[in-house]
Design a protein around this motif. Structure first.
Motif, PDB file in Angstrom:
ATOM      1  N   LYS A 178     -11.584  -8.869  26.404  1.00  0.00           N
ATOM      2  CA  LYS A 178     -10.943  -7.646  25.883  1.00  0.00           C
ATOM      3  C   LYS A 178     -11.199  -7.482  24.392  1.00  0.00           C
ATOM      4  N   GLU A 179     -12.047  -8.349  23.831  1.00  0.00           N
ATOM      5  CA  GLU A 179     -12.459  -8.310  22.432  1.00  0.00           C
ATOM      6  C   GLU A 179     -11.309  -8.537  21.462  1.00  0.00           C
ATOM      7  N   LEU A 180     -10.314  -9.285  21.887  1.00  0.00           N
ATOM      8  CA  LEU A 180      -9.229  -9.665  20.984  1.00  0.00           C
ATOM      9  C   LEU A 180      -9.710 -10.826  20.112  1.00  0.00           C
ATOM     10  N   LYS A 181      -9.183 -10.903  18.919  1.00  0.00           N
ATOM     11  CA  LYS A 181      -9.590 -11.941  17.965  1.00  0.00           C
ATOM     12  C   LYS A 181      -8.449 -12.891  17.607  1.00  0.00           C
ATOM     13  N   GLU A 182      -7.270 -12.670  18.204  1.00  0.00           N
ATOM     14  CA  GLU A 182      -6.110 -13.469  17.824  1.00  0.00           C
ATOM     15  C   GLU A 182      -5.154 -13.601  19.009  1.00  0.00           C
ATOM     16  N   LEU A 183      -4.594 -14.804  19.150  1.00  0.00           N
ATOM     17  CA  LEU A 183      -3.561 -15.060  20.156  1.00  0.00           C
ATOM     18  C   LEU A 183      -2.301 -15.509  19.443  1.00  0.00           C
ATOM     19  N   ARG A 184      -1.169 -15.099  19.985  1.00  0.00           N
ATOM     20  CA  ARG A 184       0.125 -15.498  19.433  1.00  0.00           C
ATOM     21  C   ARG A 184       1.043 -15.910  20.576  1.00  0.00           C
ATOM     22  N   LEU A 185       2.039 -16.689  20.238  1.00  0.00           N
ATOM     23  CA  LEU A 185       3.097 -17.032  21.192  1.00  0.00           C
ATOM     24  C   LEU A 185       4.304 -17.496  20.407  1.00  0.00           C
ATOM     25  N   ASP A 186       5.428 -17.558  21.083  1.00  0.00           N
ATOM     26  CA  ASP A 186       6.656 -18.076  20.504  1.00  0.00           C
ATOM     27  C   ASP A 186       7.050 -19.332  21.264  1.00  0.00           C
ATOM     28  N   VAL A 187       7.548 -20.316  20.540  1.00  0.00           N
ATOM     29  CA  VAL A 187       8.021 -21.551  21.158  1.00  0.00           C
ATOM     30  C   VAL A 187       9.210 -22.040  20.343  1.00  0.00           C
ATOM     31  N   TYR A 188      10.225 -22.538  21.035  1.00  0.00           N
ATOM     32  CA  TYR A 188      11.392 -23.067  20.330  1.00  0.00           C
ATOM     33  C   TYR A 188      11.002 -24.308  19.545  1.00  0.00           C
ATOM     34  N   VAL A 189      11.528 -24.404  18.342  1.00  0.00           N
ATOM     35  CA  VAL A 189      11.205 -25.513  17.458  1.00  0.00           C
ATOM     36  C   VAL A 189      11.586 -26.860  18.085  1.00  0.00           C
ATOM     37  N   GLY A 190      12.601 -26.880  18.910  1.00  0.00           N
ATOM     38  CA  GLY A 190      13.020 -28.122  19.548  1.00  0.00           C
ATOM     39  C   GLY A 190      12.259 -28.470  20.807  1.00  0.00           C
ATOM     40  N   ASN A 191      11.345 -27.610  21.216  1.00  0.00           N
ATOM     41  CA  ASN A 191      10.563 -27.850  22.431  1.00  0.00           C
ATOM     42  C   ASN A 191       9.279 -28.587  22.044  1.00  0.00           C
ATOM     43  N   ARG A 229      -2.370 -28.900  20.483  1.00  0.00           N
ATOM     44  CA  ARG A 229      -3.557 -29.559  21.038  1.00  0.00           C
ATOM     45  C   ARG A 229      -4.583 -28.496  21.454  1.00  0.00           C
ATOM     46  N   PHE A 230      -4.100 -27.350  21.924  1.00  0.00           N
ATOM     47  CA  PHE A 230      -4.992 -26.270  22.340  1.00  0.00           C
ATOM     48  C   PHE A 230      -5.603 -25.552  21.132  1.00  0.00           C
ATOM     49  N   GLY A 231      -4.982 -25.653  19.954  1.00  0.00           N
ATOM     50  CA  GLY A 231      -5.525 -25.041  18.752  1.00  0.00           C
ATOM     51  C   GLY A 231      -4.588 -24.089  18.030  1.00  0.00           C
ATOM     52  N   PHE A 232      -3.403 -23.859  18.566  1.00  0.00           N
ATOM     53  CA  PHE A 232      -2.433 -23.016  17.876  1.00  0.00           C
ATOM     54  C   PHE A 232      -1.902 -23.749  16.645  1.00  0.00           C
ATOM     55  N   ILE A 233      -1.557 -22.978  15.622  1.00  0.00           N
ATOM     56  CA  ILE A 233      -0.924 -23.535  14.430  1.00  0.00           C
ATOM     57  C   ILE A 233       0.399 -22.806  14.206  1.00  0.00           C
ATOM     58  N   LYS A 234       1.353 -23.522  13.624  1.00  0.00           N
ATOM     59  CA  LYS A 234       2.637 -22.907  13.281  1.00  0.00           C
ATOM     60  C   LYS A 234       2.414 -21.966  12.116  1.00  0.00           C
ATOM     61  N   SER A 235       3.057 -20.772  12.191  1.00  0.00           N
ATOM     62  CA  SER A 235       2.829 -19.830  11.104  1.00  0.00           C
ATOM     63  C   SER A 235       4.098 -19.202  10.550  1.00  0.00           C
ATOM     64  N   LEU A 236       5.176 -19.147  11.322  1.00  0.00           N
ATOM     65  CA  LEU A 236       6.373 -18.462  10.856  1.00  0.00           C
ATOM     66  C   LEU A 236       7.581 -19.068  11.557  1.00  0.00           C
ATOM     67  N   VAL A 237       8.645 -19.241  10.834  1.00  0.00           N
ATOM     68  CA  VAL A 237       9.891 -19.742  11.410  1.00  0.00           C
ATOM     69  C   VAL A 237      10.879 -18.590  11.473  1.00  0.00           C
ATOM     70  N   ASN A 238      11.458 -18.363  12.634  1.00  0.00           N
ATOM     71  CA  ASN A 238      12.480 -17.339  12.827  1.00  0.00           C
ATOM     72  C   ASN A 238      13.831 -18.020  12.619  1.00  0.00           C
ATOM     73  N   MET A 239      14.655 -17.487  11.725  1.00  0.00           N
ATOM     74  CA  MET A 239      15.946 -18.118  11.430  1.00  0.00           C
ATOM     75  C   MET A 239      17.070 -17.160  11.780  1.00  0.00           C
ATOM     76  N   ARG A 240      18.209 -17.738  12.266  1.00  0.00           N
ATOM     77  CA  ARG A 240      19.364 -16.926  12.655  1.00  0.00           C
ATOM     78  C   ARG A 240      20.635 -17.652  12.286  1.00  0.00           C
ATOM     79  N   MET A 241      21.739 -16.889  12.312  1.00  0.00           N
ATOM     80  CA  MET A 241      23.047 -17.492  12.130  1.00  0.00           C
ATOM     81  C   MET A 241      24.102 -16.618  12.759  1.00  0.00           C
ATOM     82  N   ASP A 242      25.177 -17.249  13.209  1.00  0.00           N
ATOM     83  CA  ASP A 242      26.325 -16.500  13.684  1.00  0.00           C
ATOM     84  C   ASP A 242      27.106 -15.998  12.472  1.00  0.00           C
TER      85      ASP A 242
END
Length: 153
Positions: free
Chosen positions: A117-130, A139-152
């Motif tokens: 499909k001629e895409l040049k970038e893949l993204r995904l979300d994963v919980y930091v504790g997973n 291992r597949f080649g993804f790198i961490k790029s952004l941390v999503n932070m929340r609070m009650d």
């Protein structure tokens, strides 16, 4: 392990995919205090299967569906270098098949489709504790790029 094949998901797979969805939620609930109590559903699985901008696949061994994943074509933010990217989600491997790099087969197949499909970038979300998933994605080649932070409040 027996040979594993990858195929496109179809509506006949709905029952097992609904079970997989609950497996994803069960794994993530302890990692996310913001998830609601009771029965949850993340995905509109029929939509994932039928949408032309989503490639939803399953891994099969011995005529048994053992894993799933999808790639959705999304528009990137106007300030990103790639106007579109592939978003990966619903990666689930049955517990008895984990540790055999089944998720790598799913990711390789999704990456091939994205390339077609001629895409040049893949993204995904994963919980930091997973940590298991994080290690697999790194291992597949993804790198961490952004941390999503929340609070009650």
């Amino acid at each position: 392990m027996n040979e594993i094949s990858i195929r496109t998901a179809n509506l006949e797979d709905l029952k097992i995919l609904l079970e997989f969805e609950q497996g994803v939620i069960a794994a993530e609930k302890p990692l996310d205090p913001f998830l609601d109590d009771g029965e949850l559903f993340y995905y509109n699985i029929p939509e994932l299967i039928s949408n032309k901008n989503i490639h939803f696949i399953v891994a099969v061994a011995n005529n048994e569906i053992i894993a799933s994943g999808y790639l959705r074509i999304e528009n990137s933010k106007h300030y990103h270098k790639n106007p579109k990217h592939g978003y990966i989600g619903f990666i689930f491997v049955k517990p008895s098949f984990r540790g055999n790099r089944v998720s790598t087969l799913i990711l390789e197949s999704l990456k091939r489709w994205a390339t077609e499909k001629e895409l040049k970038e893949l993204r995904l979300d994963v919980y930091v504790g997973n940590s298991g998933a994080t290690k697999s994605y790194e291992r597949f080649g993804f790198i961490k790029s952004l941390v999503n932070m929340r609070m009650d409040i």
